[in-house]
Design an enzyme around this catalytic site. Sequence first.
Site, PDB file in Angstrom:
ATOM      1  N   ASN A  12      41.915  45.635  29.528  1.00 40.12           N
ATOM      2  CA  ASN A  12      42.545  44.318  29.606  1.00 40.12           C
ATOM      3  C   ASN A  12      41.908  43.399  30.630  1.00 40.12           C
ATOM      4  OD1 ASN A  12      44.945  42.335  29.446  1.00 40.12           O
ATOM      5  ND2 ASN A  12      44.967  43.003  31.596  1.00 40.12           N
ATOM      6  N   LYS A  24      34.336  38.084  23.414  1.00 45.29           N
ATOM      7  CA  LYS A  24      35.516  38.638  22.751  1.00 45.29           C
ATOM      8  C   LYS A  24      35.188  39.063  21.322  1.00 45.29           C
ATOM      9  CE  LYS A  24      38.664  38.343  26.001  1.00 45.29           C
ATOM     10  NZ  LYS A  24      39.234  39.579  26.594  1.00 45.29           N
ATOM     11  N   TYR A  73      32.923  32.920  26.197  1.00 48.33           N
ATOM     12  CA  TYR A  73      34.176  33.685  26.176  1.00 48.33           C
ATOM     13  C   TYR A  73      34.434  34.196  24.758  1.00 48.33           C
ATOM     14  CZ  TYR A  73      39.115  34.859  26.777  1.00 48.33           C
ATOM     15  OH  TYR A  73      40.329  35.520  26.825  1.00 48.33           O
ATOM     16  N   ASP A 112      36.791  46.992  41.491  1.00 49.76           N
ATOM     17  CA  ASP A 112      36.231  45.742  40.985  1.00 49.76           C
ATOM     18  C   ASP A 112      35.359  46.080  39.793  1.00 49.76           C
ATOM     19  OD1 ASP A 112      34.951  43.380  40.437  1.00 49.76           O
ATOM     20  OD2 ASP A 112      34.375  42.951  42.509  1.00 49.76           O
TER      21      ASP A 112
END
Length: 253
Positions: free
Chosen positions: A88, A154, A150, A61
């Site tokens: 990823n 990124k 998000y 995890d």
Amino acid sequence: MDRPVALITGATSGLGAEFAQQLGRAQHDLVLVARDAARLEVKAVRLRNDFGIDVAILPADLITDDGVASVSARLADPAVPVSVLVNNAGFSLVKAFEKNTVEDEAAHLRILAQTPMELTHAVLPGMLERGSGRIINVSSVSAFIPRGTYGAAKAWGVSFSRFANLRYGPRGVNVTAVCPGFVHTEFHQRMGADMKGVKPWMWLDAEQVVREGLADNAAGKAVSVPSRRYRVLMAATKFIPDRLSAAAGNRGR
């Protein structure tokens, strides 16, 4: 001659599974990382049978310190060096920032930014010592537009990849942020997003995203935006008001 080893996080579905498929076809041995050991083993058996490669599984995890430590230890192991790291693993939050708990936001930031940083830090010394290596950070076109936390996380991956590729590329380690748009995977279904507002032409196939990302990484590019249509769109964002690009990016929430 020993085959190169690729370690892929979030390897049981979506882009992670496609990276495993294409790297396995290219005769890399694999280390597959995800939380679900049973799904990892199913994927590993298929890849072994299809390509005749060695495939190890590493359940972890990557939101937890212990999970990151176990993967970092494998990446730093000089006995079986990792030649390719694909960061990823990740998820997105459907709710607006003010409606999420700070704990959810912290976990979100951990998986998208802190974890890739830690795993890259673990694998990089060995790659530099050998004078070769490939690191791929799966980012998003959200990195280039106002798209909540998000997009912000990124964007960290894009900036970090640009720095790292500039610094370590001349020493044989290529670092690339792969920035797709909407991709046909389980990602949006798992987050419970409503994708009805996304036009059909905006969707990409995982095969194309991974193929172009791997090619751009091999070519030494710091940023890869798969597909010509998304490259055009991202170029256009420089001239589009933030409120318009944000509206486009908030489809699928």
